[in-house]
Design a protein around this motif. Structure first.
Motif, mmCIF file in Angstrom:
data_model
loop_
_atom_site.group_PDB
_atom_site.id
_atom_site.type_symbol
_atom_site.label_atom_id
_atom_site.label_comp_id
_atom_site.label_asym_id
_atom_site.label_seq_id
_atom_site.Cartn_x
_atom_site.Cartn_y
_atom_site.Cartn_z
ATOM 1 N N GLY A 13 16.502 20.782 -26.315
ATOM 2 C CA GLY A 13 17.776 20.121 -26.037
ATOM 3 C C GLY A 13 18.490 19.689 -27.298
ATOM 4 N N ARG A 14 17.755 19.113 -28.218
ATOM 5 C CA ARG A 14 18.345 18.678 -29.484
ATOM 6 C C ARG A 14 18.868 19.867 -30.280
ATOM 7 N NH1 ARG A 14 15.276 14.587 -33.738
ATOM 8 N NH2 ARG A 14 16.872 14.607 -35.402
ATOM 9 N N SER A 15 18.116 20.958 -30.293
ATOM 10 C CA SER A 15 18.552 22.151 -31.018
ATOM 11 C C SER A 15 19.774 22.788 -30.367
ATOM 12 C CB SER A 15 17.405 23.161 -31.095
ATOM 13 O OG SER A 15 16.344 22.666 -31.885
ATOM 14 N N ILE A 16 19.812 22.809 -29.042
ATOM 15 C CA ILE A 16 20.995 23.326 -28.345
ATOM 16 C C ILE A 16 22.228 22.519 -28.728
ATOM 17 C CG2 ILE A 16 22.090 23.445 -26.060
ATOM 18 C CD1 ILE A 16 19.424 24.453 -24.959
ATOM 19 N N VAL A 179 7.106 26.590 -26.981
ATOM 20 C CA VAL A 179 8.013 26.197 -28.059
ATOM 21 C C VAL A 179 7.395 25.001 -28.766
ATOM 22 C CG1 VAL A 179 10.354 25.439 -28.653
ATOM 23 C CG2 VAL A 179 10.004 27.028 -26.750
ATOM 24 N N ASP A 180 7.510 24.965 -30.073
ATOM 25 C CA ASP A 180 6.893 23.906 -30.865
ATOM 26 C C ASP A 180 7.697 22.612 -30.732
ATOM 27 O OD1 ASP A 180 5.320 22.506 -32.615
ATOM 28 O OD2 ASP A 180 6.145 23.428 -34.428
ATOM 29 N N THR A 181 7.415 21.855 -29.685
ATOM 30 C CA THR A 181 8.093 20.595 -29.403
ATOM 31 C C THR A 181 7.058 19.552 -28.988
ATOM 32 O OG1 THR A 181 8.412 20.990 -27.034
ATOM 33 C CG2 THR A 181 10.076 21.901 -28.524
ATOM 34 N N GLU A 182 7.541 18.383 -28.598
ATOM 35 C CA GLU A 182 6.659 17.330 -28.098
ATOM 36 C C GLU A 182 6.184 17.604 -26.668
ATOM 37 O OE1 GLU A 182 5.518 14.304 -29.595
ATOM 38 O OE2 GLU A 182 6.059 15.533 -31.323
ATOM 39 N N PHE A 183 6.709 18.656 -26.034
ATOM 40 C CA PHE A 183 6.351 18.941 -24.641
ATOM 41 C C PHE A 183 4.836 19.055 -24.454
ATOM 42 C CE2 PHE A 183 5.104 22.060 -21.453
ATOM 43 C CZ PHE A 183 5.733 21.592 -20.306
ATOM 44 N N SER A 184 4.170 19.800 -25.333
ATOM 45 C CA SER A 184 2.738 20.034 -25.162
ATOM 46 C C SER A 184 1.946 18.734 -25.198
ATOM 47 C CB SER A 184 2.234 20.989 -26.250
ATOM 48 O OG SER A 184 2.843 22.251 -26.119
ATOM 49 N N SER A 195 3.681 29.738 -30.812
ATOM 50 C CA SER A 195 4.930 29.141 -30.353
ATOM 51 C C SER A 195 6.072 29.536 -31.278
ATOM 52 C CB SER A 195 4.809 27.609 -30.332
ATOM 53 O OG SER A 195 3.769 27.173 -29.498
ATOM 54 N N ILE A 196 7.297 29.447 -30.763
ATOM 55 C CA ILE A 196 8.481 29.571 -31.619
ATOM 56 C C ILE A 196 8.998 28.169 -31.894
ATOM 57 C CG2 ILE A 196 9.068 31.849 -30.746
ATOM 58 C CD1 ILE A 196 11.326 30.548 -29.111
ATOM 59 N N SER A 197 9.844 28.023 -32.892
ATOM 60 C CA SER A 197 10.390 26.709 -33.222
ATOM 61 C C SER A 197 11.493 26.332 -32.241
ATOM 62 C CB SER A 197 10.953 26.705 -34.646
ATOM 63 O OG SER A 197 12.139 27.480 -34.707
ATOM 64 N N SER A 198 11.774 25.053 -32.141
ATOM 65 C CA SER A 198 12.844 24.599 -31.243
ATOM 66 C C SER A 198 14.196 25.125 -31.702
ATOM 67 C CB SER A 198 12.864 23.067 -31.161
ATOM 68 O OG SER A 198 13.045 22.487 -32.430
ATOM 69 N N ASP A 199 14.388 25.277 -33.011
ATOM 70 C CA ASP A 199 15.662 25.821 -33.508
ATOM 71 C C ASP A 199 15.825 27.292 -33.117
ATOM 72 O OD1 ASP A 199 16.699 23.525 -34.544
ATOM 73 O OD2 ASP A 199 16.244 23.987 -36.637
ATOM 74 N N GLU A 200 14.748 28.062 -33.189
ATOM 75 C CA GLU A 200 14.807 29.456 -32.724
ATOM 76 C C GLU A 200 15.178 29.500 -31.245
ATOM 77 O OE1 GLU A 200 11.620 32.334 -34.489
ATOM 78 O OE2 GLU A 200 10.715 30.339 -34.440
ATOM 79 N N ALA A 201 14.556 28.616 -30.467
ATOM 80 C CA ALA A 201 14.819 28.573 -29.033
ATOM 81 C C ALA A 201 16.253 28.164 -28.745
ATOM 82 C CB ALA A 201 13.851 27.611 -28.354
ATOM 83 N N GLY A 202 16.720 27.120 -29.411
ATOM 84 C CA GLY A 202 18.088 26.637 -29.177
ATOM 85 C C GLY A 202 19.133 27.673 -29.531
ATOM 86 N N LYS A 203 18.938 28.349 -30.653
ATOM 87 C CA LYS A 203 19.881 29.386 -31.089
ATOM 88 C C LYS A 203 19.905 30.533 -30.086
ATOM 89 C CE LYS A 203 21.037 32.055 -35.262
ATOM 90 N NZ LYS A 203 20.904 33.464 -34.913
#
Length: 249
Positions: A13-16, A179-184, A195-203
């Motif tokens: 969400g933050r990356s989006i 995704v490499d976040t606090e979710f896990s 995992s992929i990074s949150s920035d990769e996911a957001g982009k």
């Protein structure tokens, strides 16, 4: 141009939000902790309004819509969510019910209310953050996988309905793997795959949305989605049971 993003305090969400801001979108950002949001978004060059609300409470979903229905939102991003891991007989019923409220009911309510406004003006975008989990069953995360199945199915069906009436309104679903976040950490789960990074996911999510993709997949999940179709479901479940394991609280 204005976007509303839930679950905006961290991770995808933050990356989006970062990528939407780079396109010039003003932001309404939502999370449970308003003060945390204000610290995160204080230096953004676009206008950012921080809203602290718990969307696992039904009344707060309606409250959020009533607060923003006059703001001419252009993009709704449903991202707030949670997970849990463990065998179904052992996991907490209360936590699972909260998960259903946040991962399913909140998405459903906000999508329904905002998309009606979008259809009336024949413009708007809804991006639901789902998961590759939405295409299969997941032993040891059975309830979480089921919530994402709902979101994937709902989003794809609404997209079909909108196209059938000639609407210019868009809805799509972003389906990453881990995704490499606090979710896990919050879900008490460890994934034994990369995992992929949150920035990769957001982009990936934002670019896919602007390309009007119905199902948006990171590159590392495209082959997986194909294999899910080709491999017997029992084998898929066996694999899932091996790649995710519960960690301590």
């Amino acid at each position: 141009m204005v976007a509303l993003v839930t679950g905006a305090s961290s991770g995808i969400g933050r990356s989006i939000c970062k990528y939407l801001a780079s396109y010039g979108y003003d932001l309404f950002v939502v999370s449970r902790n308003k003060e945390e949001l204000e610290g995160i978004y204080k230096d953004y060059s676009v206008k950012v309004v921080c809203i602290g609300v718990d969307l696992s409470k039904k009344r707060n979903c309606y409250k959020l819509y009533d607060m923003l229905k006059g703001e001419r939102i252009d993009i709704l991003v449903n991202n707030a969510g949670m997970g849990d891991a463990g065998n179904f007989v052992d996991t907490s019923l209360n936590k699972e019910l909260e998960m259903l409220d946040l991962n399913v009911r909140a998405y459903h309510i906000l999508t329904k209310l905002f998309i009606r406004d979008f259809v009336k003006r024949d413009y708007g975008r809804v991006l639901n953050v789902g998961s590759i989990a939405g295409f299969m069953s997941g032993p040891r995360m059975a309830s979480y996988y089921a919530t994402k199945n709902y979101i994937v199915s709902l989003s794809m069906a609404i997209n079909y309905e909108l196209k059938s009436i000639g609407s210019k309104v868009y809805i799509g679903v972003f389906c990453p793997g881990p995704v490499d976040t606090e979710f896990s950490k919050r879900a008490c789960v460890k994934f034994n795959i990369k995992s992929i990074s949150s920035d990769e996911a957001g982009k990936c999510a934002v670019e896919g949305m602007f390309r009007n993709k119905v199902v948006i997949l990171p590159n590392n999940m495209k082959l997986n989605k194909l294999l899910i179709k080709l491999v017997p479901s029992y084998v898929v479940m066996k694999i899932n049971s091996l790649i995710q394991e519960r960690t301590s609280n």
